[in-house]
Design a protein around this motif. Structure first.
Motif, mmCIF file in Angstrom:
data_model
loop_
_atom_site.group_PDB
_atom_site.id
_atom_site.type_symbol
_atom_site.label_atom_id
_atom_site.label_comp_id
_atom_site.label_asym_id
_atom_site.label_seq_id
_atom_site.Cartn_x
_atom_site.Cartn_y
_atom_site.Cartn_z
ATOM 1 N N PRO A 98 -41.283 -49.817 10.153
ATOM 2 C CA PRO A 98 -41.643 -48.804 11.063
ATOM 3 C C PRO A 98 -40.549 -47.810 11.531
ATOM 4 O O PRO A 98 -40.755 -46.655 11.968
ATOM 5 C CB PRO A 98 -42.437 -49.473 11.978
ATOM 6 C CG PRO A 98 -41.929 -50.717 11.791
ATOM 7 C CD PRO A 98 -41.629 -51.087 10.534
ATOM 8 N N ASP A 99 -39.448 -48.458 11.800
ATOM 9 C CA ASP A 99 -38.164 -47.629 12.094
ATOM 10 C C ASP A 99 -37.944 -46.291 11.502
ATOM 11 O O ASP A 99 -37.813 -45.285 12.039
ATOM 12 C CB ASP A 99 -36.812 -48.582 12.294
ATOM 13 C CG ASP A 99 -36.810 -49.427 13.464
ATOM 14 O OD1 ASP A 99 -37.931 -49.293 14.206
ATOM 15 O OD2 ASP A 99 -35.688 -50.010 13.931
ATOM 16 N N THR A 100 -37.984 -46.478 10.280
ATOM 17 C CA THR A 100 -37.643 -45.465 9.365
ATOM 18 C C THR A 100 -38.874 -44.440 9.535
ATOM 19 O O THR A 100 -38.611 -43.324 9.634
ATOM 20 C CB THR A 100 -37.651 -45.781 7.917
ATOM 21 O OG1 THR A 100 -36.986 -47.328 7.652
ATOM 22 C CG2 THR A 100 -37.298 -44.675 6.806
ATOM 23 N N ALA A 101 -40.141 -44.921 9.361
ATOM 24 C CA ALA A 101 -41.307 -43.980 9.816
ATOM 25 C C ALA A 101 -40.786 -43.160 10.983
ATOM 26 O O ALA A 101 -41.219 -41.836 11.007
ATOM 27 C CB ALA A 101 -42.315 -44.612 10.118
ATOM 28 N N ALA A 102 -40.726 -43.737 12.230
ATOM 29 C CA ALA A 102 -40.534 -42.998 13.439
ATOM 30 C C ALA A 102 -39.413 -42.180 13.581
ATOM 31 O O ALA A 102 -39.529 -40.907 13.829
ATOM 32 C CB ALA A 102 -40.404 -44.028 14.567
ATOM 33 N N LEU A 103 -38.249 -42.410 12.824
ATOM 34 C CA LEU A 103 -37.101 -41.774 12.677
ATOM 35 C C LEU A 103 -37.355 -40.439 11.704
ATOM 36 O O LEU A 103 -36.801 -39.361 12.190
ATOM 37 C CB LEU A 103 -35.858 -42.422 12.059
ATOM 38 C CG LEU A 103 -35.193 -43.468 12.940
ATOM 39 C CD1 LEU A 103 -34.165 -44.421 12.297
ATOM 40 C CD2 LEU A 103 -34.870 -42.710 14.436
ATOM 41 N N ALA A 104 -38.179 -40.556 10.596
ATOM 42 C CA ALA A 104 -38.435 -39.464 9.980
ATOM 43 C C ALA A 104 -39.381 -38.629 10.534
ATOM 44 O O ALA A 104 -39.476 -37.314 10.535
ATOM 45 C CB ALA A 104 -39.326 -40.044 8.674
ATOM 46 N N LEU A 105 -40.229 -39.025 11.395
ATOM 47 C CA LEU A 105 -41.369 -38.090 12.465
ATOM 48 C C LEU A 105 -40.387 -37.428 13.582
ATOM 49 O O LEU A 105 -40.613 -36.131 13.635
ATOM 50 C CB LEU A 105 -42.553 -39.279 13.146
ATOM 51 C CG LEU A 105 -43.326 -39.621 12.181
ATOM 52 C CD1 LEU A 105 -44.170 -40.715 12.852
ATOM 53 C CD2 LEU A 105 -44.295 -38.517 11.694
ATOM 54 N N ASP A 106 -39.358 -38.140 13.863
ATOM 55 C CA ASP A 106 -38.383 -37.333 14.894
ATOM 56 C C ASP A 106 -37.725 -36.236 14.187
ATOM 57 O O ASP A 106 -37.791 -35.134 14.911
ATOM 58 C CB ASP A 106 -37.389 -38.511 15.399
ATOM 59 C CG ASP A 106 -36.514 -37.965 16.510
ATOM 60 O OD1 ASP A 106 -37.023 -36.895 17.273
ATOM 61 O OD2 ASP A 106 -35.455 -38.522 16.570
ATOM 62 N N ARG A 107 -37.402 -36.502 13.092
ATOM 63 C CA ARG A 107 -36.390 -35.520 12.226
ATOM 64 C C ARG A 107 -37.480 -34.263 12.028
ATOM 65 O O ARG A 107 -36.922 -33.179 12.210
ATOM 66 C CB ARG A 107 -35.985 -35.931 11.260
ATOM 67 C CG ARG A 107 -34.948 -35.023 10.427
ATOM 68 C CD ARG A 107 -33.987 -35.558 9.506
ATOM 69 N NE ARG A 107 -33.213 -34.797 8.644
ATOM 70 C CZ ARG A 107 -32.671 -34.822 7.531
ATOM 71 N NH1 ARG A 107 -32.555 -36.103 7.163
ATOM 72 N NH2 ARG A 107 -32.182 -34.054 6.906
ATOM 73 N N ALA A 108 -38.704 -34.570 11.610
ATOM 74 C CA ALA A 108 -39.735 -33.642 11.336
ATOM 75 C C ALA A 108 -40.074 -32.585 12.605
ATOM 76 O O ALA A 108 -39.989 -31.599 12.554
ATOM 77 C CB ALA A 108 -40.929 -34.272 10.726
ATOM 78 N N GLY A 109 -40.058 -33.527 13.853
ATOM 79 C CA GLY A 109 -40.500 -32.543 15.030
ATOM 80 C C GLY A 109 -39.221 -31.743 15.153
ATOM 81 O O GLY A 109 -39.507 -30.470 15.501
ATOM 82 N N LYS A 110 -38.236 -32.071 15.141
ATOM 83 C CA LYS A 110 -36.866 -31.366 15.408
ATOM 84 C C LYS A 110 -37.000 -30.031 14.330
ATOM 85 O O LYS A 110 -36.689 -28.792 15.021
ATOM 86 C CB LYS A 110 -35.448 -31.727 15.075
ATOM 87 C CG LYS A 110 -35.281 -33.003 16.265
ATOM 88 C CD LYS A 110 -34.031 -33.732 15.915
ATOM 89 C CE LYS A 110 -33.732 -34.804 16.828
ATOM 90 N NZ LYS A 110 -32.994 -35.767 16.055
ATOM 91 N N LEU A 111 -37.338 -30.460 13.263
ATOM 92 C CA LEU A 111 -37.306 -29.235 11.989
ATOM 93 C C LEU A 111 -38.527 -28.240 12.610
ATOM 94 O O LEU A 111 -38.209 -26.882 12.353
ATOM 95 C CB LEU A 111 -37.713 -29.938 10.762
ATOM 96 C CG LEU A 111 -37.704 -29.092 9.594
ATOM 97 C CD1 LEU A 111 -36.117 -28.500 9.282
ATOM 98 C CD2 LEU A 111 -37.942 -29.894 8.335
#
Length: 296
Positions: A98-111
């Motif tokens: 799940p950590d990888t999932a959350a970090l991916a979502l965070d990065r997508a949000g910034k993008l």
């Protein structure tokens, strides 16, 4: 066959990186060609069932298109990448990362933030939920904070009020009380912009149960703000909202602060008076209790 796909993907990545390099003869990166190579790499990684690498390649493709200012379809490529990241993040959760999932979502949000604030809010809220489900409250509340600020920026104040309350509850749970005080200021500003004095007042009353709130500079300032607002005293409201405590909040909340007006309207202080008040406050910092006499 799988090894061939992986090699093919790495070849495309190497080509993309070459296109992005500059030299004495090549002053500008070739973002268009790099994006094309990243796209091919993403497909190859996906076919090789290498989800993490495919997601990364899609992101790099989207970033290349974003940097290529002349490219007319950058937004659709970003959105395509983000849809893929969302699908990938759900698979990460199912696969126990799940950590990888959350970090991916965070990065997508910034993008996507610069193109679509509402989508960015959705991504940050999803990241917060993933972290919260893992009892990673510090990370969850950071994501919620991003969502709250963007909701304020969109003037979605009802949703912002709910989001900030969630933040405050989490900070209380991890016993970060000083940040709870700051969240109370944010709540009050949002509620007053919603013309809901009762809700603003309730936030302050509830905060008296937090250790250290009573008598704090945040508490004194909020009581003065509510009093000035309730009595339609534009000068007092202006004085509190232009104090450093309010002016140096996150930009989205600072804007709420300086734009706050009392109902019915009063006369705003002249800028010279505000400057005088600022100098007075600075001089008072040497005193043992800076806010003993209040802010205004």
């Amino acid at each position: 066959q799988m090894a061939a796909k992986i090699n093919e993907a790495h070849d495309h990545i190497a080509k993309a990186e070459k296109y992005l390099k500059t030299s004495f003869m090549k002053w500008k990166p070739d973002y268009d060609s790099a994006a094309s190579e990243y796209s091919k790499a993403a497909v190859a990684f996906k076919n090789a069932k290498m989800l993490e690498e495919a997601k990364e390649a899609y992101l790099q493709e989207a970033e290349a298109h974003t940097n290529n200012k002349t490219y007319p379809f950058a937004v659709s490529f970003e959105q395509e990448a983000i849809q893929y990241i969302e699908r990938a993040s759900m698979m990460y959760v199912e696969n126990g990362t799940p950590d990888t999932a959350a970090l991916a979502l965070d990065r997508a949000g910034k993008l996507i933030e610069s193109q679509d604030l509402a989508k960015a809010v959705d991504l940050y809220q999803k990241a917060a939920s993933v972290f919260e489900n893992e009892d990673r409250l510090r990370q969850a509340v950071e994501m919620l904070g991003k969502a709250s600020r963007l909701l304020v920026r969109q003037h979605k104040l009802d949703e912002a009020a709910v989001s900030i309350q969630k933040e405050k509850n989490m900070y209380k749970e991890i016993e970060n009380y000083p940040t709870c005080f700051k969240k109370t200021i944010a709540q009050v500003l949002v509620h007053l912009h919603r013309n809901d004095f009762v809700a603003a007042d309730k936030c302050v009353r509830e905060s008296y149960s937090l250790p250290g709130f009573s008598g704090s500079e945040d508490c004194i300032a909020l009581e003065q703000l509510l009093q000035g607002y309730d009595e339609q005293d534009e000068d007092q409201v202006h004085c509190v909202c232009n104090s450093p405590l309010f002016k140096y909040m996150d930009n989205d909340y600072a804007k709420l602060s300086i734009s706050l007006r009392v109902p019915g309207g009063g006369k705003k202080k002249a800028p010279a008076s505000a400057a005088d008040a600022g100098e007075g406050a600075e001089a008072g910092e040497a005193d043992e209790d800076e806010y003993a006499g209040g802010l205004c």
